[in-house]
Design an enzyme around this catalytic site. Structure first.
Site, PDB file in Angstrom:
ATOM      1  N   HIS A   1      56.107 -16.202  97.802  1.00  0.00           N
ATOM      2  CA  HIS A   1      57.453 -15.759  97.408  1.00  0.00           C
ATOM      3  C   HIS A   1      57.983 -16.510  96.174  1.00  0.00           C
ATOM      4  O   HIS A   1      58.508 -15.904  95.246  1.00  0.00           O
ATOM      5  CB  HIS A   1      58.446 -15.969  98.556  1.00  0.00           C
TER       6      HIS A   1
ATOM      7  N   LEU B   1      55.833  -9.890 114.498  1.00  0.00           N
ATOM      8  CA  LEU B   1      56.098  -9.182 113.245  1.00  0.00           C
ATOM      9  C   LEU B   1      56.309  -7.681 113.501  1.00  0.00           C
ATOM     10  O   LEU B   1      57.165  -7.039 112.895  1.00  0.00           O
ATOM     11  CB  LEU B   1      54.922  -9.407 112.279  1.00  0.00           C
TER      12      LEU B   1
HETATM   13  C1  BG6 Z   1      58.317 -15.453 105.472  1.00  0.00           C
HETATM   14  C2  BG6 Z   1      58.013 -16.860 105.894  1.00  0.00           C
HETATM   15  O1  BG6 Z   1      57.327 -14.963 104.619  1.00  0.00           O
HETATM   16  O2  BG6 Z   1      59.561 -15.436 104.788  1.00  0.00           O
HETATM   17  C3  BG6 Z   1      59.120 -17.390 106.790  1.00  0.00           C
HETATM   18  O3  BG6 Z   1      56.789 -16.869 106.595  1.00  0.00           O
HETATM   19  C4  BG6 Z   1      60.460 -17.255 106.123  1.00  0.00           C
HETATM   20  O4  BG6 Z   1      58.883 -18.736 107.150  1.00  0.00           O
HETATM   21  C5  BG6 Z   1      60.654 -15.842 105.604  1.00  0.00           C
HETATM   22  O5  BG6 Z   1      61.456 -17.548 107.085  1.00  0.00           O
HETATM   23  C6  BG6 Z   1      61.906 -15.748 104.759  1.00  0.00           C
HETATM   24  O6  BG6 Z   1      62.119 -14.408 104.418  1.00  0.00           O
HETATM   25  P1  BG6 Z   1      63.568 -13.866 104.122  1.00  0.00           P
HETATM   26  O7  BG6 Z   1      63.358 -12.446 103.729  1.00  0.00           O
HETATM   27  O8  BG6 Z   1      64.365 -14.016 105.396  1.00  0.00           O
HETATM   28  O9  BG6 Z   1      64.135 -14.720 103.037  1.00  0.00           O
END
Ligand code: BG6
Length: 529
Positions: A279, A51
């Site tokens: 999310h 990260l």
């Molecule tokens: C993260 C998840 O929070 O969000 C991942 O842990 C996922 O598995 C990612 O791939 C997706 O984020 P974004 O911003 O690419 O849609």
């Protein structure tokens, strides 16, 4: 006619000829940081991890390039790995250089802010030494004892690490430490309701609520923030934003990537904990919430809480009617063969972890009674697509029924978050010509249209807000708990029921998910021509 008016008319005319929409040419206010931020040090715990290199450091570097960091500012990387400051700088340089759009000439200046300290995540002495180290840096660089502790570590370490940060006196604020202290916790916050409450209690032993920043990077995406502006800064959408006019809402976060090298984490989480608890729930809240009386952190979060409180308890005895789970098998994406989930490195060959879910949920409140919300997320799907679709109802009465035998497609509004940041409205028009027939057309607004200022990536926004102490885009614990209360019974049922294996539909990598979902999806996806 003045020259400005003439120029505007020409632009409108050109746009119309090209079939584009145009805004009125009123220059958008450049939304840069307004307030000067306090000097501070950001301590990244887990600095040798993925990260840090992939998201946090590139975000900080980009902020630095755009003058978006406080001055003075320090970054202190911490992890178990033994490394010198120089080795850390080199490692971070390699990570950042992968992003070719960043202005690398600024790196040497930025690198001077970077320090490294190896720590043992379970040893108090290691943290008291870190405290000493930070105090020295404070004195040398005049960062006033202001610190952010960013936990970029596996979730199992949140508890012990936050506790040791506290016991080393690093959570204290005020005179003695001469500064503020904040802690940033990544998702997932707990793995069910009980562990989330437990984790919160443990963090609260040393930190107060105003110091805790529970991240959800989706909230910091420009187009996600725009949902509230779109809904509440225009008067024309709110009157129709309810069960009277809306047939259903579809929220999708599809990804084409697989589990990548994160099997250790994903085998413990699966799609429901990884994407839904956070999310997807936030996207739902932004779409469904009522307007707060003021655009202020707690008022906005209060309204979201009301949405979470309205979640109709999931009918776990009829799981199959409301939830489709899937797991990707081998397939093909962009002409390349991709392995199935169970063949990915470090994934168990008989894993029952879902990589796909579609959930139908209802909100029991006045505005949304009876309107289904379809939430879908999955890995290794045909493409990466994030969007919120508001499907309106059909016209109540077709006065064209004598002349048109065709069915009149209802209006649809798409708030597209990825790949293109767009708002798309579909509606019916008359097809030019003598015969009366309808044509579905779209009106597109591209989010970056006529904007020339800097664009912020989600992690940059998250870091800026944390440095300024603004919690608007962070989870509050009551929201975390309400969402876990909703999801925990589902997780328990899915993970303990006898037919767990049968519930998990396989799907071919690179397709739109398992068969039962596919049918539903196709019936909803029929886009106007
Ligand atoms: C993260 C998840 O929070 O969000 C991942 O842990 C996922 O598995 C990612 O791939 C997706 O984020 P974004 O911003 O690419 O849609």
């Amino acid at each position: 006619m003045g020259p400005e008016k003439q120029a505007l008319d020409t632009r409108v005319e050109t746009a119309l000829t090209e079939g584009r929409t145009i805004d009125l040419g009123i220059p958008a206010k450049q939304c840069l940081m307004e307030n000067k931020m306090d000097p501070c040090a950001i301590v990244i715990v887990g600095a040798s991890g993925d990260l840090t290199g992939r998201k946090i450091l590139p975000a900080l570097f980009n902020l630095f390039i755009n003058g978006g960091l406080p001055d003075p500012f320090l970054i202190v990387g911490c992890s178990r790995t033994q490394m010198s400051d120089q080795a850390f700088r080199d490692k971070m340089k390699d990570a950042v250089m992968q992003f070719q759009d960043l202005d690398n000439s600024k790196w040497p200046e930025f690198a001077r802010c970077l320090y490294y300290r190896s720590i043992d995540y379970h040893n108090l002495e290691s943290f008291t030494e870190l405290a000493e180290f930070l105090r020295d840096l404070d004195e040398r660089f005049k960062t006033n004892g202001n610190r952010i502790f960013y936990l970029a570590i596996p979730p199992t370490l949140y508890r012990p690490v936050s506790e040791l940060i506290g016991r080393a006196g690093l959570a204290e604020e005020g005179e003695q430490n001469n500064g503020w202290s904040r802690i940033v916790v990544e998702k997932p916050f707990g793995r069910d309701l009980e562990t989330a409450i437990d984790l919160d209690r443990s963090i609260h032993e040393h930190f107060q609520e105003h110091q805790i920043f529970r991240i959800d990077h989706y909230l910091a995406k420009e187009t996600v923030q725009n949902v509230l502006m779109f809904r509440f800064a225009n008067s024309i959408f709110e009157p129709i934003w309810n069960r009277r006019y809306i047939e259903y809402v579809r929220i999708t976060a599809a990804e084409s990537i697989g589990v990548e090298h994160r099997a250790g984490y994903y085998e413990q989480t699966g799609v429901l904990r990884d994407m839904f608890q956070n999310h997807m729930m936030q996207l739902l809240a932004m779409t469904a919430m009522d307007p707060p009386s003021l655009f202020e952190a707690d008022q906005v979060r209060d309204e979201k809480i009301r949405v979470f409180r309205s979640l109709r308890p999931f009918p776990v005895d009829k799981l199959n009617d409301y939830l489709i789970l899937g797991q990707y098998g081998p397939g093909e994406i962009n002409g390349e063969k991709v392995p199935g989930y169970r063949e990915e490195p470090e994934v168990s060959s008989d894993s029952l972890i879902p990589t796909f879910a579609m959930m139908k949920i209802f909100l029991d409140n006045w505005r949304w009674q009876g309107v289904p919300f379809f939430l879908t997320s999955g890995k290794r799907l045909a493409e990466k697509l994030t969007e919120i679709v508001i499907q309106f109802k059909e016209v109540p009465h077709s006065m064209f029924r004598q002349t048109l035998d065709e069915h009149i497609t209802a209006n649809r509004l798409i708030l597209r978050i990825y790949p293109d940041e767009k708002i798309i409205l579909t509606f019916q028009t008359k097809n030019p010509g003598a015969k009366v027939c309808l044509r579905s057309v779209t009106m597109n607004f591209n989010y970056l249209q006529n904007y020339t200022g800097p664009v912020m990536e989600a992690y940059e926004k998250v870091l800026i807000d944390c440095m300024s102490g603004d919690q608007m885009l962070f989870w509050r614990q009551d929201g975390v708990e309400l969402c876990w209360s909703f999801l925990t019974p589902i997780l328990v049922e899915c993970e303990t029921c006898g037919d767990r294996a049968e519930m998990l539909y396989p799907y071919t990598g690179g397709t739109w998910g398992p068969e039962p979902f596919h049918k539903l999806w196709q019936s909803q996806m029929t886009e106007p021509g």
